[in-house]
Design a protein around this motif. Sequence first.
Motif, PDB file in Angstrom:
ATOM      1  N   ASP A  53       0.832  -1.216   0.000  1.00 61.73           N
ATOM      2  CA  ASP A  53       0.000   0.000   0.000  1.00 61.73           C
ATOM      3  C   ASP A  53       0.861   1.257   0.000  1.00 61.73           C
ATOM      4  OD1 ASP A  53      -2.448  -1.250  -0.019  1.00 61.73           O
ATOM      5  OD2 ASP A  53      -2.677  -1.233   2.162  1.00 61.73           O
ATOM      6  N   MET A  54       2.035   1.169   0.624  1.00 61.44           N
ATOM      7  CA  MET A  54       2.905   2.345   0.676  1.00 61.44           C
ATOM      8  C   MET A  54       4.010   2.273  -0.382  1.00 61.44           C
ATOM      9  SD  MET A  54       1.394   4.265   2.632  1.00 61.44           S
ATOM     10  CE  MET A  54       2.485   5.663   2.562  1.00 61.44           C
ATOM     11  N   GLY A  55       3.812   1.416  -1.379  1.00 64.77           N
ATOM     12  CA  GLY A  55       4.741   1.349  -2.507  1.00 64.77           C
ATOM     13  C   GLY A  55       6.111   0.812  -2.148  1.00 64.77           C
ATOM     14  N   MET A  56       6.173  -0.068  -1.112  1.00 62.61           N
ATOM     15  CA  MET A  56       7.468  -0.541  -0.636  1.00 62.61           C
ATOM     16  C   MET A  56       7.599  -2.056  -0.664  1.00 62.61           C
ATOM     17  SD  MET A  56       7.968   1.961   2.606  1.00 62.61           S
ATOM     18  CE  MET A  56       9.669   1.478   2.794  1.00 62.61           C
ATOM     19  N   ALA A  57       6.796  -2.711  -1.493  1.00 64.06           N
ATOM     20  CA  ALA A  57       6.781  -4.173  -1.515  1.00 64.06           C
ATOM     21  C   ALA A  57       8.167  -4.748  -1.813  1.00 64.06           C
ATOM     22  CB  ALA A  57       5.777  -4.660  -2.542  1.00 64.06           C
ATOM     23  N   ASP A  58       8.940  -4.055  -2.649  1.00 67.49           N
ATOM     24  CA  ASP A  58      10.246  -4.581  -3.055  1.00 67.49           C
ATOM     25  C   ASP A  58      11.356  -4.240  -2.051  1.00 67.49           C
ATOM     26  OD1 ASP A  58       9.922  -1.903  -3.600  1.00 67.49           O
ATOM     27  OD2 ASP A  58      11.184  -1.925  -5.400  1.00 67.49           O
ATOM     28  N   LYS A  59      11.001  -3.592  -0.948  1.00 64.44           N
ATOM     29  CA  LYS A  59      12.040  -3.153   0.004  1.00 64.44           C
ATOM     30  C   LYS A  59      12.000  -3.920   1.313  1.00 64.44           C
ATOM     31  CE  LYS A  59      12.567   1.210  -2.158  1.00 64.44           C
ATOM     32  NZ  LYS A  59      12.145   2.543  -2.332  1.00 64.44           N
ATOM     33  N   ARG A  60      11.269  -5.036   1.323  1.00 59.01           N
ATOM     34  CA  ARG A  60      11.023  -5.731   2.594  1.00 59.01           C
ATOM     35  C   ARG A  60      12.295  -6.223   3.288  1.00 59.01           C
ATOM     36  NH1 ARG A  60      10.186 -11.122   2.038  1.00 59.01           N
ATOM     37  NH2 ARG A  60       8.356 -11.253   3.375  1.00 59.01           N
ATOM     38  N   HIS A  61      13.333  -6.571   2.530  1.00 57.85           N
ATOM     39  CA  HIS A  61      14.564  -7.082   3.151  1.00 57.85           C
ATOM     40  C   HIS A  61      15.624  -6.010   3.362  1.00 57.85           C
ATOM     41  CE1 HIS A  61      12.968 -11.022   2.983  1.00 57.85           C
ATOM     42  NE2 HIS A  61      12.871 -11.010   1.659  1.00 57.85           N
ATOM     43  N   MET A  62      15.299  -4.785   2.994  1.00 56.31           N
ATOM     44  CA  MET A  62      16.280  -3.700   3.096  1.00 56.31           C
ATOM     45  C   MET A  62      16.526  -3.322   4.553  1.00 56.31           C
ATOM     46  SD  MET A  62      15.786  -0.382   0.750  1.00 56.31           S
ATOM     47  CE  MET A  62      17.019   0.879   0.633  1.00 56.31           C
ATOM     48  N   GLU A  63      17.769  -2.946   4.872  1.00 58.74           N
ATOM     49  CA  GLU A  63      18.056  -2.403   6.207  1.00 58.74           C
ATOM     50  C   GLU A  63      17.376  -1.038   6.286  1.00 58.74           C
ATOM     51  OE1 GLU A  63      19.979  -3.446   8.842  1.00 58.74           O
ATOM     52  OE2 GLU A  63      20.265  -5.401   7.875  1.00 58.74           O
ATOM     53  N   ALA A  64      16.671  -0.793   7.384  1.00 59.25           N
ATOM     54  CA  ALA A  64      15.956   0.480   7.498  1.00 59.25           C
ATOM     55  C   ALA A  64      16.914   1.667   7.454  1.00 59.25           C
ATOM     56  CB  ALA A  64      15.129   0.499   8.773  1.00 59.25           C
ATOM     57  N   SER A  65      18.155   1.436   7.937  1.00 60.44           N
ATOM     58  CA  SER A  65      19.139   2.538   7.955  1.00 60.44           C
ATOM     59  C   SER A  65      19.515   2.978   6.535  1.00 60.44           C
ATOM     60  CB  SER A  65      20.394   2.108   8.702  1.00 60.44           C
ATOM     61  OG  SER A  65      20.941   0.965   8.075  1.00 60.44           O
ATOM     62  N   ALA A  66      19.346   2.080   5.553  1.00 62.11           N
ATOM     63  CA  ALA A  66      19.752   2.396   4.184  1.00 62.11           C
ATOM     64  C   ALA A  66      18.652   3.107   3.399  1.00 62.11           C
ATOM     65  CB  ALA A  66      20.141   1.102   3.461  1.00 62.11           C
ATOM     66  N   MET A  67      17.503   3.300   4.028  1.00 60.43           N
ATOM     67  CA  MET A  67      16.378   3.886   3.293  1.00 60.43           C
ATOM     68  C   MET A  67      16.446   5.408   3.265  1.00 60.43           C
ATOM     69  SD  MET A  67      13.044   1.671   4.152  1.00 60.43           S
ATOM     70  CE  MET A  67      12.993   2.292   5.781  1.00 60.43           C
ATOM     71  N   SER A  68      15.824   5.968   2.230  1.00 63.68           N
ATOM     72  CA  SER A  68      15.715   7.427   2.143  1.00 63.68           C
ATOM     73  C   SER A  68      14.768   7.921   3.239  1.00 63.68           C
ATOM     74  CB  SER A  68      15.144   7.827   0.780  1.00 63.68           C
ATOM     75  OG  SER A  68      13.789   7.432   0.716  1.00 63.68           O
ATOM     76  N   ARG A  69      14.820   9.215   3.505  1.00 62.72           N
ATOM     77  CA  ARG A  69      13.929   9.790   4.521  1.00 62.72           C
ATOM     78  C   ARG A  69      12.449   9.545   4.165  1.00 62.72           C
ATOM     79  NH1 ARG A  69      14.424  13.713   8.493  1.00 62.72           N
ATOM     80  NH2 ARG A  69      12.445  14.664   8.994  1.00 62.72           N
ATOM     81  N   GLY A  70      12.156   9.701   2.864  1.00 62.36           N
ATOM     82  CA  GLY A  70      10.780   9.487   2.404  1.00 62.36           C
ATOM     83  C   GLY A  70      10.331   8.058   2.672  1.00 62.36           C
ATOM     84  N   ASP A  71      11.203   7.091   2.364  1.00 59.36           N
ATOM     85  CA  ASP A  71      10.852   5.680   2.593  1.00 59.36           C
ATOM     86  C   ASP A  71      10.703   5.383   4.080  1.00 59.36           C
ATOM     87  OD1 ASP A  71      10.446   4.693   0.091  1.00 59.36           O
ATOM     88  OD2 ASP A  71      12.502   4.011  -0.216  1.00 59.36           O
ATOM     89  N   LYS A  72      11.538   6.008   4.917  1.00 61.49           N
ATOM     90  CA  LYS A  72      11.414   5.787   6.363  1.00 61.49           C
ATOM     91  C   LYS A  72      10.049   6.254   6.858  1.00 61.49           C
ATOM     92  CE  LYS A  72      16.271   6.030   7.652  1.00 61.49           C
ATOM     93  NZ  LYS A  72      17.359   6.962   7.742  1.00 61.49           N
ATOM     94  N   ARG A  73       9.613   7.407   6.369  1.00 62.67           N
ATOM     95  CA  ARG A  73       8.310   7.919   6.791  1.00 62.67           C
ATOM     96  C   ARG A  73       7.192   7.030   6.249  1.00 62.67           C
ATOM     97  NH1 ARG A  73       7.763  10.418  11.079  1.00 62.67           N
ATOM     98  NH2 ARG A  73       6.549  12.248  10.620  1.00 62.67           N
ATOM     99  N   ARG A  74       7.345   6.554   5.006  1.00 70.51           N
ATOM    100  CA  ARG A  74       6.306   5.685   4.431  1.00 70.51           C
ATOM    101  C   ARG A  74       6.298   4.328   5.140  1.00 70.51           C
ATOM    102  NH1 ARG A  74       7.580   8.839  -0.144  1.00 70.51           N
ATOM    103  NH2 ARG A  74       9.385   7.571  -0.613  1.00 70.51           N
ATOM    104  N   LEU A  75       7.476   3.887   5.604  1.00 71.18           N
ATOM    105  CA  LEU A  75       7.512   2.647   6.392  1.00 71.18           C
ATOM    106  C   LEU A  75       6.697   2.827   7.680  1.00 71.18           C
ATOM    107  CD1 LEU A  75       8.491  -0.142   7.330  1.00 71.18           C
ATOM    108  CD2 LEU A  75      10.665   0.909   8.009  1.00 71.18           C
TER     109      LEU A  75
END
Length: 252
Positions: A135-157
């Motif tokens: 729903d938040m457009g992050m289906a392909d990021k499930r295994h990513m380290e949260a520290s490696a995410m952009s600020r936008g992705d962190k907020r969407r997470l």
Amino acid sequence: MNILEVKGVSKRFGGLQALGDVNLNVQKNTVHAIIGPNGAGKSTLLNCFVGKLIPDSGSVMFDGQSVLGKKPHQINQMGISRVFQTPEIFTDLTVMENMMIPCLAHRDGAFEMNAMVSLAGQKDIQEKAEEALADMGMADKRHMEASAMSRGDKRRLEIAMCLAQEPRLLLLDEPTAGMARADTNNTIDLLKQIKETHDITIAIIEHDMHVVFSLSERITVLAQGTPLVEDTPDNIKGHPKVREAYLGEAQV
Ligand SMILES: Nc1ncnc2c1ncn2[C@@H]1O[C@H](COP(=O)(O)OP(=O)(O)OP(=O)(O)O)[C@@H](O)[C@H]1O
Ligand SMILES: [Mg+2]
């Protein structure tokens, strides 16, 4: 029909009157923005909705039931989820591990890190987490380290972590703060889709008027702990009380 009814809510911090006799109704299945200058009392008001603060006086009813005196996990179980103004994710965990935390808290009222492994194996919880990530457009990021995410992705997470709890009322405290315009627009589009596809009401605190006017159907302007005006976006634009509240801080 109102999903949230706030009546006569006041809160003091020592000598400071942070909220003074706040009355506010949020209608079911709407996006309701709460705007106002820094220090107006917006986050304090949200804290009163989720059991983080108990007002000195007044009532807060969610779907006919008082939220006052309830613990945060009980508020979650009632159907309210909240994204805080300050990011609340664990940067040393992966996206999916972060998703498990609220699912577990929602279920048990508390969580232990080592319980996440067994929880992740439970199909219904796994599915909810994956749906919310999609729903938040992050289906392909499930295994990513949260520290490696952009600020936008962190907020969407963080929004996805709330959605996994299937809230009926989603509270967002400046969800797009610090995002570049493209990221903000992406988040606006995702929230619009969520609003269309879920049985959900959204109350959003926001300083970015582009977000406010793109998303909201009702707007309450708060100044010095008191609502000055509540109206539709069209009526709020250029309203003299809004200009007065901001004293030129925002162009509305
Ligand atoms: N725990 C606290 N103790 C003492 N004062 C507080 C506390 N929390 C908030 N305040 C004060 O209450 C007032 C309202 O704060 P609040 O955080 O609700 O404002 P806000 O509208 O969310 O502002 P911003 O747009 O900057 O996030 C401010 O003057 C703030 O300093
Ligand atoms: Mg705030």
